[in-house]
Design an enzyme around this catalytic site. Structure first.
Site, mmCIF file in Angstrom:
data_model
loop_
_atom_site.group_PDB
_atom_site.id
_atom_site.type_symbol
_atom_site.label_atom_id
_atom_site.label_comp_id
_atom_site.label_asym_id
_atom_site.label_seq_id
_atom_site.Cartn_x
_atom_site.Cartn_y
_atom_site.Cartn_z
ATOM 1 N N LYS A 204 0.860 -1.188 0.000
ATOM 2 C CA LYS A 204 0.000 0.000 0.000
ATOM 3 C C LYS A 204 0.892 1.233 0.000
ATOM 4 C CE LYS A 204 -2.301 1.337 3.725
ATOM 5 N NZ LYS A 204 -3.342 1.741 4.703
HETATM 6 C C1 5RP Z 1 -3.601 5.565 8.791
HETATM 7 C C2 5RP Z 1 -3.407 4.651 7.652
HETATM 8 C C3 5RP Z 1 -4.556 4.503 6.723
HETATM 9 O O1 5RP Z 1 -4.887 3.125 6.599
HETATM 10 C C4 5RP Z 1 -4.173 4.977 5.320
HETATM 11 O O2 5RP Z 1 -3.476 6.192 5.392
HETATM 12 C C5 5RP Z 1 -5.439 5.152 4.469
HETATM 13 O O3 5RP Z 1 -6.233 6.145 5.072
HETATM 14 P P1 5RP Z 1 -6.386 7.581 4.335
HETATM 15 O O4 5RP Z 1 -7.107 7.338 3.031
HETATM 16 O O5 5RP Z 1 -7.199 8.429 5.305
HETATM 17 O O6 5RP Z 1 -5.002 8.091 4.138
HETATM 18 O O7 5RP Z 1 -2.377 4.021 7.437
HETATM 19 O O8 5RP Z 1 -2.467 5.603 9.589
#
Ligand code: 5RP
Length: 295
Positions: A204
């Site tokens: 991710k």
């Molecule tokens: C928070 C995270 C979230 O899973 C990731 O950032 C996705 O959330 P957003 O779309 O709000 O960024 O790792 O620490």
């Protein structure tokens, strides 16, 4: 070990050639065991190869987040529209009924808060027994490539991958961008490839320029994190560009639960991810649902 000097800049990503996937619908994951593939198929729809993950794990570093003040109200309202619930064991056990039959991407790293000047020193906060107990389809571990905690975060990732491989649970390697780091193509090319090379089954990361190259150079599927809240049309454009760039889906939090109409937004995102909607079409759909139209 290859030294860091004198490497020729990468230039050939074969962007016109799809990655081989050994007869499985997910890139680079065809050699996995049946159980791993079953869990991954709960996350990434076999008919589209894509996923919409609802991220609500923000509390593990920032406490009560705008739009997530009441997890027990917000998450159940959105759960039926997504493929994956991305949360901590504390949030899921206390606030999410176990009746949605959705995959769980369990946030397993822990240890820093936004009060910490350097958030890169995390630990593995959930052991494999509890991930199995939670029926997790994946375990999520943050990596901080380029930050002081780089090595310990890589150790967290590798130990989780090893534990998950023992029991058939995939690991989602999360590329974090530290406060001092830049969201550049060069950084994401480095970080996503490292995370995949360590054995993460899914990576991710955030969107960046030349995102298609980042996706092409990563041997496993990439899911795009939504990032900070944008106007709904811009968030749908970001989603569209990520999918067009080859992302296998999105893991979105703030751009859904901080939207003017979170249920309408998550449905519009799903139209881009699973039904090939353009950003314009998806925004029109968002407005249609927001104005009371039938989904
Ligand atoms: C928070 C995270 C979230 O899973 C990731 O950032 C996705 O959330 P957003 O779309 O709000 O960024 O790792 O620490």
């Amino acid at each position: 070990m290859a030294d860091g000097d004198g490497n020729i800049n990468s230039k050939n990503y074969y962007l016109d050639k799809p990655a081989a996937n050994e007869g499985y619908h997910m890139k680079g994951l065809g050699n996995l065991d049946w159980g791993m593939k079953d869990r991954l198929s709960r996350m990434f729809r076999p008919d589209t190869g894509h996923t919409v993950m609802l991220a609500f794990d923000h509390g593990y570093i920032m406490g009560s987040t705008s739009g997530l003040e009441r997890l027990d109200i917000v998450v159940p309202r959105l759960a039926s529209h997504v493929d994956v619930l991305m949360g901590t064991r504390g949030a899921i056990r206390t606030c999410v009924p176990p009746t949605f039959n959705k995959a769980v991407a369990l946030r397993c790293s822990a240890g820093s808060s936004v009060l910490d000047e350097d958030m890169s020193h995390e630990v593995v906060g959930v052991d494999i027994d509890d991930a199995i107990r939670m029926n997790a389809s994946a375990m999520a571990i943050q990596t901080f490539i380029g930050a002081p905690g780089e090595k310990s975060s890589i150790d967290n990732l590798c130990r989780t991958i090893d534990a998950g491989n023992r029991y058939g649970i995939p690991t989602l390697g999360v590329v974090a961008v530290g406060k001092q780091m830049e969201r550049t193509t060069k950084y994401f090319l480095l970080a996503t490839r490292m995370v995949a090379e360590f054995g993460a089954h899914i990576v991710k990361t955030y969107y960046c320029e030349d995102f298609d190259k980042v996706v092409a150079a990563c041997p496993v599927p990439i899911v795009m994190a939504g990032g900070k809240k944008l106007p709904e049309n811009e968030a749908l454009t970001l989603t569209y560009r990520a999918i067009q760039g080859g992302a296998a889906g999105v893991d979105m939090g703030r751009n859904i639960f901080q939207a003017d109409d979170p249920p309408a937004m998550v449905q519009a995102v799903a139209k881009v991810v699973h039904e090939g909607f353009t950003d314009k079409q998806a925004f029109e759909y968002y407005q249609h649902i927001h104005n009371g139209g039938a989904s």
